[in-house]
Design an enzyme around this catalytic site. Structure first.
Site, PDB file in Angstrom:
ATOM      1  CE  LYS A  20      -4.737 -11.926   7.213  1.00 53.87           C
ATOM      2  NZ  LYS A  20      -3.548 -11.114   6.885  1.00 53.87           N
TER       3      LYS A  20
ATOM      4  CD  GLU B 161     -17.462  -3.201   3.863  1.00 57.55           C
ATOM      5  OE1 GLU B 161     -16.972  -2.061   3.753  1.00 57.55           O
ATOM      6  OE2 GLU B 161     -16.958  -4.091   4.580  1.00 57.55           O
TER       7      GLU B 161
ATOM      8  N   GLY C  37      -4.521  -9.406   2.484  1.00 59.98           N
ATOM      9  CA  GLY C  37      -5.655  -9.503   1.569  1.00 59.98           C
ATOM     10  C   GLY C  37      -5.320  -9.179   0.128  1.00 59.98           C
ATOM     11  NE  ARG C  38      -1.614  -3.852   0.365  1.00 62.22           N
ATOM     12  CZ  ARG C  38      -1.775  -3.793   1.691  1.00 62.22           C
ATOM     13  NH1 ARG C  38      -2.912  -4.214   2.237  1.00 62.22           N
ATOM     14  NH2 ARG C  38      -0.807  -3.340   2.465  1.00 62.22           N
TER      15      ARG C  38
ATOM     16  CD  GLU D 163      -5.714  -1.982   1.294  1.00 61.11           C
ATOM     17  OE1 GLU D 163      -6.862  -1.510   1.174  1.00 61.11           O
ATOM     18  OE2 GLU D 163      -5.484  -3.194   1.403  1.00 61.11           O
TER      19      GLU D 163
ATOM     20  CG  HIS E 124     -11.128   7.879 -29.259  1.00 60.82           C
ATOM     21  ND1 HIS E 124     -11.163   8.657 -30.399  1.00 60.82           N
ATOM     22  CD2 HIS E 124     -10.513   6.729 -29.603  1.00 60.82           C
ATOM     23  CE1 HIS E 124     -10.606   8.003 -31.396  1.00 60.82           C
ATOM     24  NE2 HIS E 124     -10.201   6.829 -30.946  1.00 60.82           N
TER      25      HIS E 124
ATOM     26  CE  LYS F 240     -13.272  -1.876   6.164  1.00 58.18           C
ATOM     27  NZ  LYS F 240     -12.591  -3.194   6.261  1.00 58.18           N
TER      28      LYS F 240
END
Length: 511
Positions: free
Chosen positions: A196, A202, A255-256, A341, A372, A482
């Site tokens: 964005k 990263e 962003g999400r 978030e 399981h 961060k």
């Protein structure tokens, strides 16, 4: 003097909790009241899903009380503000216009989204026609919502056929990027950089390494192989991407929530523009239901009523999501960011401390694998966790139908067993039962269904936020770690003894 919603909460907490078995016995129409279909197909191909919340503890009294809470919190007004593109993200002083990307919102925002989609469509078509040479691979670099949405869609829908092989890389761990390199021929590879701000450390570190990889393999103009997906196009151009390969999206798209914007580029390129459009269509159908349906009949709001009941009254700190379909194996991962978030907050939109719980921890897995692994605790453990099951009537495979029949039998059996339990004279073989679950049974898993499922959970997340009085559109909690990482990188800062010892042991000061 208390707030109007305090009275609603008092009413909710005063409701008698009857067992699920008692609730079914007392109301012969319980399934009809608490399950409903939504459809998102067209006239030629009707398709949809059944949303069944009857195995939760919601009853008429609770639904009445939660509707009073929604009214006290002005759910209708806040929903209208969201869909009109008003300033609902108060801490960052902007709108949240992800629905406009799929055609639901302020006219000007919808028109802008259409124009940006057309720009993306033109670039996708040009790549498919060979304008950039033979392109067989795309390495999509992002993190958070810039990666989780494309990764989910590519994994869920790739079995229908791929035009370009897409590899989504988010982890700063170099192994993730090297794995993608090993699967791609650099002469036939494009790089998509999704950020964005176009400053995410990263993403930009991975992008720089991808450029180096192209250079090392003889690509004369590596920047000419980059497509930028960003709300900061000037920064992308400054970084080196030609403006014709910058696909912007609005600052008002978080962003999400950005899958519907140019962040959907790898879906359109890898699977075809029609797949991306079908996802938008499915989401738009859920938008229409959410916008035009009131009270308990509004399915995302009804789901939020159950969520709030278990978190705030039942004290449940987690919610499990189990996809009984391999195509949706990444869906719990996607929901983790969307829900935690958005609603993992401790203050209201006004900055006051919240009263009660906000978001539970979202987790999950894939059936029947999870049976399981974790279902021992869910059936007989001391922790109560409401569960969602998601399944499809239509299988995604071409094998013996016995595969899918066994899969669905197990899905339905889990919900039935959690509810009913089983008595036994042997305590080790006794199941307490009365454990809640909800089921979304889809006709099939295709692009429209995936879009609808994501939109349903977006609106469910928003409805939860309104009932809690919080802002689901900021994420300041992501920034603290961060900031401290940047201090470690810069050197000179002092930390606690444990952190200092770890920095010394890893020799970070010499890196």
């Amino acid at each position: 003097m208390g707030q109007p919603w305090d009275n609603a909460w008092d009413r909710i907490k005063a409701c008698e909790r009857r067992t699920l078995t008692e609730l079914f016995a007392a109301d012969g129409d319980r399934v009809g009241k608490l399950s409903a279909r939504l459809e998102w197909g067209d006239e030629d191909e009707p398709i949809g899903a059944l949303f069944d919340w009857s195995k939760t503890h919601l009853d008429d009294a609770l639904l009445d009380a939660f509707e009073a809470l929604a009214e006290a919190r002005d759910f209708a007004g806040k929903r209208a503000a969201l869909l009109a593109g008003e300033r609902v993200n108060v801490t960052e002083d902007r709108a949240a216009e992800h629905t406009a990307q799929r055609g639901t919102g302020a006219d000007a925002s919808v028109e802008e989204a259409d124009a940006l989609h057309q720009r993306m469509h033109i670039l996708v078509d040009a790549i498919h026609r060979g304008t950039f040479g033979e392109i067989r691979h795309l390495i999509h670099i992002g993190i958070g919502g810039s990666a989780l949405g494309p990764k989910l869609a590519i994994d869920a829908l790739r079995r229908e056929g791929s035009l370009v092989d897409v590899h989504v890389v988010s982890n700063i761990d170099g192994l993730a990027l090297e794995d993608a390199f090993e699967r791609c021929n650099p002469a036939e590879t494009l790089i998509a950089v999704a950020s964005k701000t176009f400053t995410t450390i990263e993403t930009m570190t991975n992008a720089a390494s991808a450029l180096d990889w192209l250079k090392q393999h003889g690509i004369a103009d590596p920047y000419g192989r980059v497509v930028a997906l960003t709300a900061n196009p000037d920064k992308a151009v400054e970084w080196g991407v030609d403006e014709t390969r910058v696909l912007p999206f609005p600052e008002t798209v978080g962003g999400r929530y950005s899958l519907w914007s140019s962040i959907g580029f790898p879906i359109a390129l890898g699977l075809g523009w029609h797949v991306f459009e079908d996802m938008l269509r499915g989401a738009r159908a859920v938008d229409a239901h959410f916008a035009g349906t009131e009270g308990r009949a509004n399915l995302p709001l009804r789901a939020a009523f159950a969520d709030r009941y278990y978190a705030n009254v039942g004290g449940c700190q987690t919610r499990g999501v189990f996809a009984y379909d391999e195509r949706l194996r990444l869906f719990p991962d996607y929901l983790q960011q969307l829900e935690m978030e958005s609603n993992g907050k401790r203050v209201t939109a006004d900055g006051a401390p919240v009263s009660g719980s906000t978001a539970p921890i979202t987790w999950g897995g894939v059936g029947t694998d999870a049976q399981h692994a974790v279902f021992q605790l869910l059936h007989q453990g001391t922790v109560e966790a409401p569960l969602d099951f998601i399944a499809s009537v239509t299988s995604g495979d071409t094998l013996d139908p016995a595969h899918h029949r066994i899969l669905l039998m197990n899905c339905f059996a889990q919900g039935a067993a959690l509810m009913a339990g089983q008595k036994s004279e042997d305590p080790a073989r006794a199941y307490p039962g009365d454990r809640p679950s909800a089921t979304i049974l889809c006709d099939d898993i295709n692009a429209a269904t995936l879009g609808a499922l994501i939109a349903f959970h977006e609106h469910r997340t928003f409805a939860n936020a309104v009932l809690m009085g919080i802002n689901p559109f900021d994420q300041f909690g992501v920034e603290l770690g961060k900031a401290i990482a940047n201090k470690i990188d810069a050197g000179g800062a002092r930390f606690d003894a444990s952190t200092e010892a770890l920095i010394a042991a890893a020799d970070l000061s010499q890196s």
